[in-house]
Design a protein around this motif. Structure first.
Motif, PDB file in Angstrom:
ATOM      1  N   THR A 193       0.844  -1.206   0.000  1.00  0.00           N
ATOM      2  CA  THR A 193       0.000   0.000   0.000  1.00  0.00           C
ATOM      3  C   THR A 193       0.874   1.249   0.000  1.00  0.00           C
ATOM      4  O   THR A 193       0.591   2.229  -0.705  1.00  0.00           O
ATOM      5  CB  THR A 193      -0.917   0.011   1.247  1.00  0.00           C
ATOM      6  N   ALA A 194       1.966   1.218   0.793  1.00  0.00           N
ATOM      7  CA  ALA A 194       2.835   2.387   0.909  1.00  0.00           C
ATOM      8  C   ALA A 194       3.534   2.712  -0.411  1.00  0.00           C
ATOM      9  O   ALA A 194       3.902   3.860  -0.653  1.00  0.00           O
ATOM     10  CB  ALA A 194       3.871   2.153   2.001  1.00  0.00           C
ATOM     11  N   PRO A 202      -1.039   7.419  -2.647  1.00  0.00           N
ATOM     12  CA  PRO A 202      -2.144   7.358  -1.675  1.00  0.00           C
ATOM     13  C   PRO A 202      -3.481   7.784  -2.284  1.00  0.00           C
ATOM     14  O   PRO A 202      -3.511   8.512  -3.282  1.00  0.00           O
ATOM     15  CB  PRO A 202      -1.712   8.324  -0.580  1.00  0.00           C
ATOM     16  N   HIS A 236      -3.665   6.345   6.078  1.00  0.00           N
ATOM     17  CA  HIS A 236      -3.616   6.614   4.639  1.00  0.00           C
ATOM     18  C   HIS A 236      -2.550   5.827   3.880  1.00  0.00           C
ATOM     19  O   HIS A 236      -2.484   5.899   2.653  1.00  0.00           O
ATOM     20  CB  HIS A 236      -3.404   8.109   4.396  1.00  0.00           C
ATOM     21  N   GLY A 237      -1.708   5.100   4.602  1.00  0.00           N
ATOM     22  CA  GLY A 237      -0.686   4.284   3.920  1.00  0.00           C
ATOM     23  C   GLY A 237       0.446   5.091   3.305  1.00  0.00           C
ATOM     24  O   GLY A 237       1.221   4.568   2.504  1.00  0.00           O
ATOM     25  N   LEU A 238       0.579   6.362   3.663  1.00  0.00           N
ATOM     26  CA  LEU A 238       1.630   7.216   3.106  1.00  0.00           C
ATOM     27  C   LEU A 238       2.925   7.040   3.907  1.00  0.00           C
ATOM     28  O   LEU A 238       2.883   6.930   5.135  1.00  0.00           O
ATOM     29  CB  LEU A 238       1.159   8.679   3.177  1.00  0.00           C
TER      30      LEU A 238
END
Lengths: 332, 84
Positions: free
Chosen positions: A30-31, A35, A161-163
């Motif tokens: 995801t990262a 995003p 948010h997976g950032l």
């Protein structure tokens, strides 16, 4: 039997039981994707033997971005803007603008998923609870080499948010190579669309930048006019990704790119008497089997330069000098 | 009824696997097409209408490669057994 006390006891215990941690590989996956939420913030970037850079960043999904490199006084010196279709790079000091298409990893020879497979083949990903970064709760990911368990990179990923909020990469001896960290971040619902548009300041002419080619090895000779020389030995886990031909003062430079899924190794083959500046700092002389070379440093790692067979070579990677020398000496 | 659904699910899984294999082959083919289209574009005379058309052709080949990579990503996600 009265179950009430038992149920009450269980309910009291329940919050004390920690929620299961998410899957480390899924968090990393995801990262590595853009995003889904818009964000803006301030980032500090530093690299070994280089001055710290400060950036103001803005992002709106799916792929609009604005990055301003600012001085300590807060004045912008360089700007990178994309509206998703085009990308502009503006250097205020040079008074130049380069326009082109934003890089798309899906057009590479090794697509994002293939590169991720390479990463998980070469590295273990471990997850733990991370510290708050810029006021945001994070998961900490440690990316360790499968061959020697050496820590290669640490990432702090925003839980919601997976950032990537913070990143640290390490040299083979464990010392820091480069790092980035948000010092401030917010996730606004809406971004001003004007942030992602660019108009060249008066008197500044935009130069069309070349699109990346992502060529195969077999295409190098015809496209460059040079006799391609490639390493016959690579550091563990590295594979050839693609090459590009860079026009330079009427001549061509071949840029070979190798990847181990997370780190890149770049080899530049230049024609005789062409010595482009790759941004390396503070050279020192080193001995190679083919003669002498020089070692310097950049944000991407060690820089080894030498000449052989009437070509100039520059090798850049976050690898030790010994490994770079072995790669250099295997080039045929 | 449950048995039927289970057998359908079991049957569907190799089908997705087949999708992946076919897509991987298609991606290789797409990459060759991208390389060829780029070569043709670069060989065309500068500032000619033909060069412009060939550039569009190259960009279309790149888009096809991206679409197929995304399709492969979806097919792989379907193949993956869901975690409980």
């Amino acid at each position: 039997m009265n179950y009430k006390p038992l149920v009450t006891a269980l309910l009291l215990v329940a919050p004390a039981v920690a929620a299961p941690l998410p899957d480390a590989v899924e968090v990393l996956k995801t990262a590595m994707e853009p995003p889904a939420a818009a964000y803006e913030g301030e980032v500090r970037v530093s690299a070994v033997k280089s001055a710290e850079k400060r950036l103001r960043v803005y992002f709106a999904p799916p792929q609009r971005y604005r990055r301003e490199i600012v001085s300590e006084s807060g004045e912008m010196s360089q700007l990178v803007v994309s509206d998703g279709q085009a990308e502009w790079i503006y250097d205020k000091k040079l008074g130049k603008v380069w326009a082109g298409e934003p890089a798309d990893p899906f057009y590479k020879r090794l697509g994002p998923d293939e590169e991720f497979d390479l990463l998980t083949a070469n590295y273990d990903v471990l997850l733990s609870t991370g510290a708050d970064i810029a006021g945001r709760a994070s998961w900490k990911l440690e990316i360790r080499s499968r061959s020697d368990a050496r820590l290669s990179r640490s990432l702090w990923v925003d839980r919601r948010h997976g950032l990537i909020l913070k990143s640290e990469s390490f040299q083979p001896d464990g010392t820091s190579l480069a790092s980035m960290s948000f010092s401030r971040i917010s996730f606004p619902v809406k971004q001003d669309p004007a942030l992602f548009k660019f108009e060249a300041p008066g008197g500044v002419v935009a130069v069309q930048r070349l699109d990346s080619d992502y060529m195969g090895l077999e295409e190098a000779k015809a496209a460059s006019g040079l006799n391609p020389k490639v390493p016959t030995w690579l550091a563990s886990g590295y594979v050839f990704e693609s090459l590009a031909i860079i026009p330079y003062r009427g001549k061509s430079i071949i840029h070979y790119r190798y990847s181990d899924g997370i780190h890149a190794m770049s080899l530049f083959q230049c024609p005789p008497r062409v010595r482009p500046n790759f941004g390396g700092k503070a050279r020192e002389k080193v001995k190679l089997a083919s003669g002498s070379g020089y070692l310097s440093w950049s944000e991407e790692g060690n820089v080894l330069g030498w000449s052989s067979d009437r070509s100039q070579f520059v090798l850049i990677a976050p690898l030790t000098l010994e490994i770079l020398k072995r790669v250099a000496e295997s080039i045929k | 009824m449950i048995k039927m659904i289970l057998s359908l699910l079991l049957m569907a899984s190799p089908l997705f696997a087949q999708d992946s294999r076919l897509l991987k082959e298609k991606i290789k083919n797409d990459q060759e097409k991208v390389a060829l289209a780029r070569e043709q574009w670069k060989a065309a005379p500068q500032r000619s209408a033909e060069r412009q058309a060939l550039r569009k052709n190259w960009k279309a080949a790149q888009k096809q490669l991206k679409e197929d990579r995304l399709k492969l990503r979806q097919a792989k996600a379907k193949e993956k057994p869901k975690k409980k």
